[in-house]
Design a protein around this motif. Structure first.
Motif, PDB file in Angstrom:
ATOM      1  N   THR A  97       1.033  -0.740   0.359  1.00 56.72           N
ATOM      2  CA  THR A  97       0.064  -0.204  -0.249  1.00 56.72           C
ATOM      3  C   THR A  97       0.554   1.266   0.504  1.00 56.72           C
ATOM      4  OG1 THR A  97      -1.737  -1.467   1.294  1.00 56.72           O
ATOM      5  CG2 THR A  97      -1.706   0.994   1.087  1.00 56.72           C
ATOM      6  N   GLY A  98       2.124   1.335   0.920  1.00 56.67           N
ATOM      7  CA  GLY A  98       2.183   2.292   0.850  1.00 56.67           C
ATOM      8  C   GLY A  98       3.506   2.804  -0.699  1.00 56.67           C
ATOM      9  N   PHE A  99       3.861   1.184  -0.996  1.00 47.05           N
ATOM     10  CA  PHE A  99       4.530   2.196  -1.890  1.00 47.05           C
ATOM     11  C   PHE A  99       3.827   2.226  -3.284  1.00 47.05           C
ATOM     12  CE2 PHE A  99       5.418   0.201  -6.131  1.00 47.05           C
ATOM     13  CZ  PHE A  99       7.527   0.435  -7.041  1.00 47.05           C
ATOM     14  N   THR A 100       2.560   1.592  -3.099  1.00 51.46           N
ATOM     15  CA  THR A 100       1.382   1.882  -4.597  1.00 51.46           C
ATOM     16  C   THR A 100       1.192   4.083  -4.396  1.00 51.46           C
ATOM     17  OG1 THR A 100       1.197  -0.109  -4.088  1.00 51.46           O
ATOM     18  CG2 THR A 100      -0.507   1.299  -5.830  1.00 51.46           C
ATOM     19  N   LEU A 101       0.544   3.658  -3.072  1.00 46.48           N
ATOM     20  CA  LEU A 101       0.232   5.089  -2.886  1.00 46.48           C
ATOM     21  C   LEU A 101       1.604   6.332  -3.069  1.00 46.48           C
ATOM     22  CD1 LEU A 101      -1.551   5.085   0.826  1.00 46.48           C
ATOM     23  CD2 LEU A 101      -2.049   5.955  -1.422  1.00 46.48           C
ATOM     24  N   MET A 102       2.868   6.182  -2.752  1.00 44.01           N
ATOM     25  CA  MET A 102       3.558   6.982  -3.230  1.00 44.01           C
ATOM     26  C   MET A 102       3.957   7.044  -5.248  1.00 44.01           C
ATOM     27  SD  MET A 102       4.311   9.201  -0.924  1.00 44.01           S
ATOM     28  CE  MET A 102       3.443   8.570   0.057  1.00 44.01           C
ATOM     29  N   ASN A 103       3.906   5.602  -5.636  1.00 40.88           N
ATOM     30  CA  ASN A 103       3.982   5.939  -6.974  1.00 40.88           C
ATOM     31  C   ASN A 103       3.284   6.476  -7.935  1.00 40.88           C
ATOM     32  OD1 ASN A 103       5.972   4.627  -8.810  1.00 40.88           O
ATOM     33  ND2 ASN A 103       3.883   3.451  -9.872  1.00 40.88           N
ATOM     34  N   THR A 104       2.027   6.572  -7.133  1.00 42.08           N
ATOM     35  CA  THR A 104       1.030   6.815  -7.731  1.00 42.08           C
ATOM     36  C   THR A 104       1.336   9.111  -7.393  1.00 42.08           C
ATOM     37  OG1 THR A 104      -0.379   5.425  -7.447  1.00 42.08           O
ATOM     38  CG2 THR A 104      -1.604   7.287  -8.131  1.00 42.08           C
ATOM     39  N   LEU A 105       1.760   9.166  -6.102  1.00 44.51           N
ATOM     40  CA  LEU A 105       1.259  10.928  -5.952  1.00 44.51           C
ATOM     41  C   LEU A 105       2.353  11.104  -6.318  1.00 44.51           C
ATOM     42  CD1 LEU A 105       0.002  10.077  -2.018  1.00 44.51           C
ATOM     43  CD2 LEU A 105      -1.401  11.136  -4.213  1.00 44.51           C
ATOM     44  N   VAL A 106       3.740  10.675  -6.255  1.00 48.57           N
ATOM     45  CA  VAL A 106       4.913  10.967  -6.804  1.00 48.57           C
ATOM     46  C   VAL A 106       5.345  10.742  -8.158  1.00 48.57           C
ATOM     47  CG1 VAL A 106       6.780  11.279  -5.987  1.00 48.57           C
ATOM     48  CG2 VAL A 106       6.194  10.850  -4.577  1.00 48.57           C
ATOM     49  N   ASN A 107       4.720   9.854  -9.225  1.00 49.44           N
ATOM     50  CA  ASN A 107       5.030   9.810 -10.385  1.00 49.44           C
ATOM     51  C   ASN A 107       3.878  10.390 -10.966  1.00 49.44           C
ATOM     52  OD1 ASN A 107       7.338   9.203 -11.878  1.00 49.44           O
ATOM     53  ND2 ASN A 107       6.733   6.902 -12.267  1.00 49.44           N
ATOM     54  N   GLU A 108       3.065   9.577 -10.818  1.00 56.45           N
ATOM     55  CA  GLU A 108       2.008   9.538 -11.810  1.00 56.45           C
ATOM     56  C   GLU A 108       1.149  11.643 -11.306  1.00 56.45           C
ATOM     57  OE1 GLU A 108       0.308   6.208 -11.569  1.00 56.45           O
ATOM     58  OE2 GLU A 108       1.731   5.141 -12.050  1.00 56.45           O
ATOM     59  N   TRP A 109       1.468  11.680 -10.366  1.00 57.32           N
ATOM     60  CA  TRP A 109       0.540  12.848  -9.946  1.00 57.32           C
ATOM     61  C   TRP A 109       2.053  14.775  -9.765  1.00 57.32           C
ATOM     62  CZ3 TRP A 109      -2.009  14.095  -4.818  1.00 57.32           C
ATOM     63  CH2 TRP A 109      -3.089  15.270  -4.943  1.00 57.32           C
ATOM     64  N   ILE A 110       1.853  14.991  -8.907  1.00 61.10           N
ATOM     65  CA  ILE A 110       2.839  16.114  -8.477  1.00 61.10           C
ATOM     66  C   ILE A 110       3.837  15.796  -8.133  1.00 61.10           C
ATOM     67  CG2 ILE A 110       0.394  16.900  -8.251  1.00 61.10           C
ATOM     68  CD1 ILE A 110       1.555  17.286  -5.509  1.00 61.10           C
ATOM     69  N   GLY A 111       4.678  14.824  -7.628  1.00 61.93           N
ATOM     70  CA  GLY A 111       6.175  14.828  -7.977  1.00 61.93           C
ATOM     71  C   GLY A 111       6.935  15.057  -6.790  1.00 61.93           C
ATOM     72  N   LEU A 112       7.924  16.185  -6.790  1.00 59.60           N
ATOM     73  CA  LEU A 112       8.013  16.544  -4.834  1.00 59.60           C
ATOM     74  C   LEU A 112       7.285  17.197  -4.812  1.00 59.60           C
ATOM     75  CD1 LEU A 112      12.337  16.812  -6.107  1.00 59.60           C
ATOM     76  CD2 LEU A 112      10.822  14.711  -4.490  1.00 59.60           C
ATOM     77  N   GLY A 113       6.243  18.036  -5.558  1.00 61.02           N
ATOM     78  CA  GLY A 113       5.339  18.924  -4.478  1.00 61.02           C
ATOM     79  C   GLY A 113       4.586  18.196  -3.356  1.00 61.02           C
ATOM     80  N   LEU A 114       4.369  16.739  -3.506  1.00 61.75           N
ATOM     81  CA  LEU A 114       3.164  16.377  -2.682  1.00 61.75           C
ATOM     82  C   LEU A 114       4.255  16.594  -1.084  1.00 61.75           C
ATOM     83  CD1 LEU A 114       1.514  14.350  -2.062  1.00 61.75           C
ATOM     84  CD2 LEU A 114       2.810  12.610  -2.072  1.00 61.75           C
ATOM     85  N   VAL A 115       5.674  17.115  -0.896  1.00 68.35           N
ATOM     86  CA  VAL A 115       5.495  17.378   0.187  1.00 68.35           C
ATOM     87  C   VAL A 115       4.894  18.373   1.178  1.00 68.35           C
ATOM     88  CG1 VAL A 115       7.195  18.779   0.150  1.00 68.35           C
ATOM     89  CG2 VAL A 115       7.609  17.752   1.945  1.00 68.35           C
ATOM     90  N   PHE A 116       4.127  19.399   0.557  1.00 68.92           N
ATOM     91  CA  PHE A 116       3.723  20.613   1.104  1.00 68.92           C
ATOM     92  C   PHE A 116       2.674  19.561   1.411  1.00 68.92           C
ATOM     93  CE2 PHE A 116       6.809  22.826  -1.788  1.00 68.92           C
ATOM     94  CZ  PHE A 116       7.182  24.150  -1.019  1.00 68.92           C
ATOM     95  N   LEU A 117       1.528  18.612   0.853  1.00 67.60           N
ATOM     96  CA  LEU A 117       0.500  18.304   1.403  1.00 67.60           C
ATOM     97  C   LEU A 117       0.632  17.321   2.207  1.00 67.60           C
ATOM     98  CD1 LEU A 117      -0.855  17.463  -2.420  1.00 67.60           C
ATOM     99  CD2 LEU A 117      -1.452  19.460  -1.217  1.00 67.60           C
ATOM    100  N   LEU A 118       1.822  17.342   2.419  1.00 66.13           N
ATOM    101  CA  LEU A 118       1.647  15.681   3.696  1.00 66.13           C
ATOM    102  C   LEU A 118       2.836  16.966   4.855  1.00 66.13           C
ATOM    103  CD1 LEU A 118       4.394  13.408   2.160  1.00 66.13           C
ATOM    104  CD2 LEU A 118       2.458  13.636   2.476  1.00 66.13           C
ATOM    105  N   TYR A 119       2.547  17.628   4.816  1.00 62.36           N
ATOM    106  CA  TYR A 119       3.323  18.534   5.729  1.00 62.36           C
ATOM    107  C   TYR A 119       1.570  19.165   6.175  1.00 62.36           C
ATOM    108  CZ  TYR A 119       3.043  23.965   7.842  1.00 62.36           C
ATOM    109  OH  TYR A 119       2.950  24.487   8.824  1.00 62.36           O
ATOM    110  N   LEU A 120       0.441  19.678   4.725  1.00 60.58           N
ATOM    111  CA  LEU A 120      -0.210  19.972   5.253  1.00 60.58           C
ATOM    112  C   LEU A 120      -1.656  18.843   6.345  1.00 60.58           C
ATOM    113  CD1 LEU A 120      -2.629  21.937   5.098  1.00 60.58           C
ATOM    114  CD2 LEU A 120      -3.480  20.974   3.432  1.00 60.58           C
ATOM    115  N   VAL A 121      -1.526  17.263   5.925  1.00 59.03           N
ATOM    116  CA  VAL A 121      -1.762  16.581   6.521  1.00 59.03           C
ATOM    117  C   VAL A 121      -1.464  16.560   8.445  1.00 59.03           C
ATOM    118  CG1 VAL A 121      -2.727  14.455   6.625  1.00 59.03           C
ATOM    119  CG2 VAL A 121      -2.565  15.113   4.229  1.00 59.03           C
ATOM    120  N   VAL A 122      -0.930  16.634   8.203  1.00 60.72           N
ATOM    121  CA  VAL A 122       0.333  16.565   9.852  1.00 60.72           C
ATOM    122  C   VAL A 122      -0.234  17.464  10.559  1.00 60.72           C
ATOM    123  CG1 VAL A 122       2.549  16.237  10.886  1.00 60.72           C
ATOM    124  CG2 VAL A 122       2.176  14.666   8.748  1.00 60.72           C
TER     125      VAL A 122
END
Length: 260
Positions: A97-122
């Motif tokens: 699940t973790g690998f699939t999520l990150m491969n989808t969110l990073v590689n197939e979605w918004i790349g390294l910009g995901l770090v700001f959304l992770l910050y928002l969730v936390v």
């Protein structure tokens, strides 16, 4: 008698129906009472802690993806294997699940910009749990804008810079958006636009910078006004000296000689 028997039977059926209806209504009331008895602070605490730990799980898998992502892609993607086999092959501790999520969110979605959304969730988990007073609309909007800006900017990177990378730094979204911008305004225009948006985003994020700039601008205006007044005063003095007649100086000298 026959009518009486029928009425009696119907009466007993009605009583049984009333008893079952009362029992069901009592159960529903008990369930409703349970949810009403749970205080709102407890629901807030549960929601905040849940968001916080989901954010921690995503953050762990985000950083783990850059360590084991390349190997996991070669082992899992494009392979016809069962979930058990995939669980045995996968590297890291995030699971499938973790690998699939990150491969989808990073590689197939918004790349390294995901770090700001992770910050928002936390941080949303922290804010909800500690009942902190924040501007939700402002925080969510800034994080989303920062994520999109990072994705598009990284999408503008030349392809030769990212050769050999197992993921797209800006994701599919960043690559497509960068292609659209360079096609319409060129690479220079795209870089200028992203620089302008960065300055705008920083000014909005750090509103104190705008206040400092306003204070600095006000001081500069006052200093410029004082300098203009001094220059105008000096010009008046020079003009007065130029308008004094030369005979006036001779007359003053003559008066001084007669006095002597």
């Amino acid at each position: 008698m026959k009518n009486f028997t029928l009425n009696k039977a119907s009466t007993s059926d009605d009583k049984r129906g009333d008893r079952s209806a009362k029992r069901s209504s009592k159960r529903s009331r008990e369930k409703g009472d349970f949810f009403r008895q749970v205080p709102g602070d407890l629901w807030r605490f549960i929601a905040g802690v849940t968001l916080f730990f989901i954010g921690l799980f995503l953050v762990y898998n985000f950083f783990s993806y850059f360590v084991t992502g390349a190997e996991n892609q070669s082992l899992l993607l494009g392979q016809e294997i069962t979930a058990e086999e995939a669980a045995r092959r996968i590297q890291g501790h995030g699971g499938i699940t973790g690998f699939t999520l990150m491969n989808t969110l990073v590689n197939e979605w918004i790349g390294l910009g995901l770090v700001f959304l992770l910050y928002l969730v936390v941080m949303m988990g922290v804010w909800i749990t500690l009942v902190m007073r924040v501007s939700w609309f402002r925080q969510i909007s800034l994080c989303i804008c920062a994520a999109l800006w990072t994705s598009i900017t990284l999408g503008l990177m030349p392809a030769e810079w990212t050769d050999g990378w197992f993921f797209l730094p800006g994701g599919v979204f960043g690559r497509e958006a960068a292609t659209f911008l360079t096609m319409h305004i060129g690479i220079v225009g795209a870089l200028l636009l992203m620089s302008f948006l960065l300055i705008l985003l920083l000014v909005i994020t750090f509103s104190s910078l705008m206040q400092r700039y306003a204070s600095f601008s006000k001081k500069r205006k006052v200093a410029n006004a004082l300098a203009d007044e001094q220059e105008s005063a000096q010009e008046v003095i020079y003009d007065n000296e130029d308008t004094i007649p030369e005979d006036a100086g001779d007359e003053v000298t003559g008066v001084q000689e007669e006095t002597d």
